[in-house]
Design a protein around this motif. Structure first.
Motif, PDB file in Angstrom:
ATOM      1  N   MET A   1       0.810  -1.185   0.000  1.00 47.94           N
ATOM      2  CA  MET A   1       0.000   0.000   0.000  1.00 47.94           C
ATOM      3  C   MET A   1       0.862   1.262   0.000  1.00 47.94           C
ATOM      4  O   MET A   1       0.550   2.224  -0.670  1.00 47.94           O
ATOM      5  N   ALA A   2       1.940   1.251   0.759  1.00 52.44           N
ATOM      6  CA  ALA A   2       2.763   2.452   0.883  1.00 52.44           C
ATOM      7  C   ALA A   2       3.278   2.944  -0.461  1.00 52.44           C
ATOM      8  O   ALA A   2       3.371   4.144  -0.687  1.00 52.44           O
ATOM      9  N   GLU A   3       3.600   2.009  -1.355  1.00 49.88           N
ATOM     10  CA  GLU A   3       4.096   2.428  -2.667  1.00 49.88           C
ATOM     11  C   GLU A   3       3.072   3.295  -3.385  1.00 49.88           C
ATOM     12  O   GLU A   3       3.419   4.274  -4.017  1.00 49.88           O
ATOM     13  N   ARG A   4       1.797   2.936  -3.300  1.00 50.24           N
ATOM     14  CA  ARG A   4       0.762   3.708  -3.988  1.00 50.24           C
ATOM     15  C   ARG A   4       0.475   5.024  -3.298  1.00 50.24           C
ATOM     16  O   ARG A   4       0.235   6.026  -3.952  1.00 50.24           O
ATOM     17  N   VAL A   5       0.504   5.039  -1.980  1.00 50.79           N
ATOM     18  CA  VAL A   5       0.237   6.276  -1.237  1.00 50.79           C
ATOM     19  C   VAL A   5       1.287   7.323  -1.574  1.00 50.79           C
ATOM     20  O   VAL A   5       0.984   8.487  -1.780  1.00 50.79           O
ATOM     21  N   PHE A   6       2.554   6.909  -1.667  1.00 51.94           N
ATOM     22  CA  PHE A   6       3.653   7.859  -1.868  1.00 51.94           C
ATOM     23  C   PHE A   6       4.168   7.882  -3.304  1.00 51.94           C
ATOM     24  O   PHE A   6       5.167   8.536  -3.587  1.00 51.94           O
ATOM     25  N   ALA A   7       3.493   7.214  -4.221  1.00 50.14           N
ATOM     26  CA  ALA A   7       3.968   7.098  -5.604  1.00 50.14           C
ATOM     27  C   ALA A   7       4.205   8.439  -6.275  1.00 50.14           C
ATOM     28  O   ALA A   7       5.139   8.591  -7.045  1.00 50.14           O
TER      29      ALA A   7
ATOM     30  N   ASP B   1      -9.854  -2.389   4.836  1.00 46.91           N
ATOM     31  CA  ASP B   1      -9.452  -3.417   3.886  1.00 46.91           C
ATOM     32  C   ASP B   1      -8.204  -2.934   3.167  1.00 46.91           C
ATOM     33  O   ASP B   1      -7.963  -1.728   3.022  1.00 46.91           O
ATOM     34  N   PHE B   2      -7.409  -3.877   2.688  1.00 47.25           N
ATOM     35  CA  PHE B   2      -6.202  -3.556   1.946  1.00 47.25           C
ATOM     36  C   PHE B   2      -6.565  -2.688   0.740  1.00 47.25           C
ATOM     37  O   PHE B   2      -7.492  -3.002  -0.007  1.00 47.25           O
ATOM     38  N   MET B   3      -5.872  -1.575   0.589  1.00 42.05           N
ATOM     39  CA  MET B   3      -6.026  -0.637  -0.518  1.00 42.05           C
ATOM     40  C   MET B   3      -7.378   0.077  -0.530  1.00 42.05           C
ATOM     41  O   MET B   3      -7.753   0.665  -1.543  1.00 42.05           O
ATOM     42  N   GLN B   4      -8.109   0.050   0.565  1.00 44.44           N
ATOM     43  CA  GLN B   4      -9.395   0.748   0.638  1.00 44.44           C
ATOM     44  C   GLN B   4      -9.146   2.237   0.405  1.00 44.44           C
ATOM     45  O   GLN B   4      -8.245   2.830   1.008  1.00 44.44           O
ATOM     46  N   PRO B   5      -9.910   2.879  -0.476  1.00 42.28           N
ATOM     47  CA  PRO B   5      -9.657   4.281  -0.820  1.00 42.28           C
ATOM     48  C   PRO B   5      -9.601   5.221   0.394  1.00 42.28           C
ATOM     49  O   PRO B   5      -8.766   6.128   0.425  1.00 42.28           O
ATOM     50  N   GLU B   6     -10.459   4.994   1.384  1.00 44.29           N
ATOM     51  CA  GLU B   6     -10.444   5.858   2.572  1.00 44.29           C
ATOM     52  C   GLU B   6      -9.127   5.720   3.339  1.00 44.29           C
ATOM     53  O   GLU B   6      -8.608   6.703   3.871  1.00 44.29           O
ATOM     54  N   LEU B   7      -8.592   4.519   3.382  1.00 41.81           N
ATOM     55  CA  LEU B   7      -7.298   4.293   4.036  1.00 41.81           C
ATOM     56  C   LEU B   7      -6.188   4.986   3.265  1.00 41.81           C
ATOM     57  O   LEU B   7      -5.346   5.671   3.851  1.00 41.81           O
TER      58      LEU B   7
ATOM     59  N   GLY C   1      -6.383   7.563   1.293  1.00 45.46           N
ATOM     60  CA  GLY C   1      -6.502   9.010   1.455  1.00 45.46           C
ATOM     61  C   GLY C   1      -6.030   9.479   2.821  1.00 45.46           C
ATOM     62  O   GLY C   1      -5.271  10.444   2.934  1.00 45.46           O
ATOM     63  N   ALA C   2      -6.464   8.792   3.873  1.00 47.37           N
ATOM     64  CA  ALA C   2      -6.077   9.177   5.233  1.00 47.37           C
ATOM     65  C   ALA C   2      -4.569   9.050   5.436  1.00 47.37           C
ATOM     66  O   ALA C   2      -3.931   9.938   6.012  1.00 47.37           O
ATOM     67  N   ALA C   3      -3.969   7.969   4.944  1.00 48.16           N
ATOM     68  CA  ALA C   3      -2.526   7.772   5.106  1.00 48.16           C
ATOM     69  C   ALA C   3      -1.745   8.870   4.382  1.00 48.16           C
ATOM     70  O   ALA C   3      -0.790   9.435   4.927  1.00 48.16           O
ATOM     71  N   GLY C   4      -2.143   9.173   3.165  1.00 49.74           N
ATOM     72  CA  GLY C   4      -1.468  10.221   2.405  1.00 49.74           C
ATOM     73  C   GLY C   4      -1.584  11.585   3.058  1.00 49.74           C
ATOM     74  O   GLY C   4      -0.595  12.316   3.177  1.00 49.74           O
ATOM     75  N   GLU C   5      -2.783  11.927   3.519  1.00 44.10           N
ATOM     76  CA  GLU C   5      -3.003  13.231   4.155  1.00 44.10           C
ATOM     77  C   GLU C   5      -2.235  13.367   5.464  1.00 44.10           C
ATOM     78  O   GLU C   5      -1.645  14.416   5.739  1.00 44.10           O
ATOM     79  N   ARG C   6      -2.241  12.327   6.269  1.00 46.78           N
ATOM     80  CA  ARG C   6      -1.604  12.425   7.588  1.00 46.78           C
ATOM     81  C   ARG C   6      -0.084  12.323   7.520  1.00 46.78           C
ATOM     82  O   ARG C   6       0.602  12.866   8.373  1.00 46.78           O
ATOM     83  N   ALA C   7       0.435  11.664   6.511  1.00 43.36           N
ATOM     84  CA  ALA C   7       1.891  11.556   6.375  1.00 43.36           C
ATOM     85  C   ALA C   7       2.501  12.778   5.685  1.00 43.36           C
ATOM     86  O   ALA C   7       3.660  13.118   5.931  1.00 43.36           O
ATOM     87  N   ALA C   8       1.725  13.446   4.840  1.00 46.78           N
ATOM     88  CA  ALA C   8       2.236  14.551   4.018  1.00 46.78           C
ATOM     89  C   ALA C   8       3.008  15.621   4.789  1.00 46.78           C
ATOM     90  O   ALA C   8       4.070  16.052   4.328  1.00 46.78           O
TER      91      ALA C   8
END
Length: 124
Positions: free
Chosen positions: A1-7, A72-78, A80-87
């Motif tokens: 998942m991390a690869e897609r969040v930070f791609a 769930d793995f790769m769930q869009p809400e997850l 989005g939240a991971a990207g926003e909070r890590a940014a």
């Protein structure tokens, strides 16, 4: 998942790994030793990392995103939240024009699920 969040983040390198015993790609000391930043979804994940890899966390910044590990793995809400909070913790500058392959930051994102974590084996 991390690869897609930070791609889309220039200069940030990530790959996926997990803390669960059945993780497809388990977090290893090597992942942590090479990380500039370590992201965890929950405080329980930070505690698990500390118990299992304490010496490898010395001098590392561990950031809890406070995201419940019940998506769930790769769930869009997850995603989005991971990207926003890590940014806010990621570098804002892209890699220089003459350095397309050089990372600005190497990140580890760890979660408890078998497939819901990220880590950074990179080629630097």
């Amino acid at each position: 998942m991390a690869e897609r969040v930070f791609a889309g983040r220039p200069g940030v390198e990530t790959a996926s790994a997990g803390l669960a015993p059945d993780a497809e790609e388990p977090v290893t000391p090597d992942h942590l030793d090479q990380a500039d930043l370590i992201f965890v979804m929950e405080r329980a994940h930070r505690a698990k990392l500390q118990r299992r890899f304490g010496p490898h966390l010395k001098g590392r910044r561990v950031i809890c995103l406070d995201i419940p590990d019940d998506y769930d793995f790769m769930q869009p809400e997850l995603m989005g939240a991971a990207g926003e909070r890590a940014a806010p913790f990621l570098p804002r500058q892209p890699a220089g024009p003459g350095e397309p392959g050089r990372p600005v930051a190497r990140c580890v994102a760890a979660a408890g699920g078998a497939a819901s974590a990220g880590a950074c084996p990179w080629n630097a």
